[in-house]
Write an enzyme that holds these catalytic residues in place. Structure first.
Site, PDB file in Angstrom:
ATOM      1  N   GLY A  38       0.727  -1.032  -0.018  1.00 21.88           N
ATOM      2  CA  GLY A  38      -0.088  -0.008  -0.086  1.00 21.88           C
ATOM      3  C   GLY A  38       0.745   1.296  -0.044  1.00 21.88           C
ATOM      4  N   LEU A  63      -5.560  -8.641  15.769  1.00 23.26           N
ATOM      5  CA  LEU A  63      -5.933  -7.045  15.842  1.00 23.26           C
ATOM      6  C   LEU A  63      -7.244  -7.184  17.047  1.00 23.26           C
ATOM      7  CD1 LEU A  63      -5.349  -4.141  15.032  1.00 23.26           C
ATOM      8  CD2 LEU A  63      -7.017  -4.789  13.196  1.00 23.26           C
ATOM      9  N   ASN A 101      -7.831 -13.833  11.448  1.00 23.83           N
ATOM     10  CA  ASN A 101      -8.007 -12.787  12.508  1.00 23.83           C
ATOM     11  C   ASN A 101      -9.086 -11.752  12.224  1.00 23.83           C
ATOM     12  OD1 ASN A 101      -5.820 -13.926  13.733  1.00 23.83           O
ATOM     13  ND2 ASN A 101      -4.482 -12.569  12.420  1.00 23.83           N
ATOM     14  N   ARG A 108     -16.459 -11.110  17.016  1.00 28.75           N
ATOM     15  CA  ARG A 108     -16.406 -10.456  18.679  1.00 28.75           C
ATOM     16  C   ARG A 108     -17.340  -9.429  18.396  1.00 28.75           C
ATOM     17  NH1 ARG A 108     -12.559  -8.995  23.129  1.00 28.75           N
ATOM     18  NH2 ARG A 108     -12.367  -6.903  22.719  1.00 28.75           N
ATOM     19  N   TYR A 147      -1.314 -16.964  -4.115  1.00 28.05           N
ATOM     20  CA  TYR A 147      -2.568 -15.792  -4.059  1.00 28.05           C
ATOM     21  C   TYR A 147      -3.849 -16.686  -4.169  1.00 28.05           C
ATOM     22  CZ  TYR A 147      -5.191 -11.717  -5.210  1.00 28.05           C
ATOM     23  OH  TYR A 147      -6.151 -10.860  -5.306  1.00 28.05           O
TER      24      TYR A 147
END
Ligand code: UDP
Length: 311
Positions: A38, A63, A101, A108, A147
């Protein structure tokens, strides 16, 4: 649903356009990127935007974000064949661990989840055009496998969270896209050809140039993704422009639009380069009413000024 959405890969070509769109629609955006592929320049205009927050983080590590997240869009991954050839392990980690993740984060928060998948899940397709039911023709150990298999695993993991945890999921299979905020040295065909054309250098056609792709302008693509996000379909949906052309035709069009008269040269074909690719978009049409509105020539015209400022 105006709320707080988290976008991984937010500094990328698609992630940054999506952030702009969600902000324009009244949402708050939490952007996540580790700047592997990015670019900070893609986010520079958001520096003083109070509804935008940037977290510099590699999504292959867990995270935790508070206080709330209403939507998660997982767009982090090297996506140019040149990048994933050079970064195969990071690519597998972004699609594998990164998907796990971000699904955990969505679960959550009981957030809606959208996975950026790809037409690469169809590999070198033996069914043409490609409907979502087609299972693909992928070499699990070939040069594109990092990929392709990462995204196939990511789709399977997304469906597992949908089935096991009733997570509200979407999967968008994105076909070739182009537009502003691609890196000039991204390695993909539209950016390569425009940059060469503007510099008055020869474009390089890999192989014979008879291979086909179907190119969608980013403005159309973002509209399709946002509509899908707000739709109700959990399984994979193709989003792309079914206007198919050969790479030779693309080179001729971009030569005209950049005013280049330098004839293209030919290079070796990349291994496992798909011979054809074209989306069947009946599912997205049926679910959302979306269809692309920007033809290839018009889209290339809109894209050239961005590259002209950079080369
Ligand atoms: N290609 C080409 N010249 C270039 C870059 C790409 O001929 O400078 C060809 C490439 O071999 C492929 C097609 O253009 O057949 C699209 O390649 P790209 O890397 O844009 O994306 P892909 O669709 O392969 O993921």
């Amino acid at each position: 649903m105006a709320g707080r959405v988290l976008i991984t890969g937010v500094a990328g070509f698609l992630g940054s356009h999506l952030a702009d769109r969600f902000l324009a629609d009244g949402h708050e955006v939490v952007g996540v990127d580790n700047f592997l592929t990015g670019s900070r320049r893609n986010l520079a205009h958001l520096r003083r935007e109070p509804r935008f927050e940037l977290i510099e983080h590699d999504i292959s590590a867990p995270l935790f974000v508070e206080p709330r997240v209403d939507g998660v869009l997982h767009f982090a991954s090297p996506a140019s064949p040149a990048d994933y050839a050079e970064l195969p392990i990071q690519t597998l980690k972004a699609g594998g661990l990164g998907t796990h993740n971000t699904l955990g984060l969505a679960r959550r928060h009981r957030a809606r989840y959208l996975l950026a998948s790809t037409s690469e899940v169809y590999g070198d397709p033996q069914v043409h055009p490609q409907p979502e039911e087609y299972r693909g023709n992928v070499d699990p150990v070939g040069p594109r496998s990092a990929y392709d298999e990462a995204k196939r695993y990511a789709e399977a993991m997304t469906m597992a969270y949908h089935r096991a945890h009733a997570l509200d999921t979407r999967i968008v299979r994105i076909f070739n896209a182009y537009g502003s905020r691609m890196r000039p040295r991204d390695g993909r065909v539209v950016s390569n050809f425009i940059v060469r054309g503007l510099r008055g250098e020869a474009m390089t056609i890999y192989g014979t140039g008879s291979q086909t792709r179907s190119f969608c302008h980013v403005d159309d693509l973002v509209e399709g993704i946002v509509r899908l996000f707000h739709s109700r379909r959990a399984g994979p949906v193709n989003v792309g422009n079914p206007e198919e052309c050969t790479i030779l035709e693309l080179a001729a069009l971009i030569m005209e639009e950049t005013g280049s008269s330098v004839p293209p040269v030919f290079g070796p074909p990349p291994p496992d380069d798909p011979a054809v690719r074209r989306p069947d978009i009946s599912a997205v049409r049926r679910e959302t009413g979306w269809a692309p509105t920007i033809g290839l020539r018009e889209g290339v015209r809109r894209t050239i000024p961005y590259f002209r400022a950079l080369v």
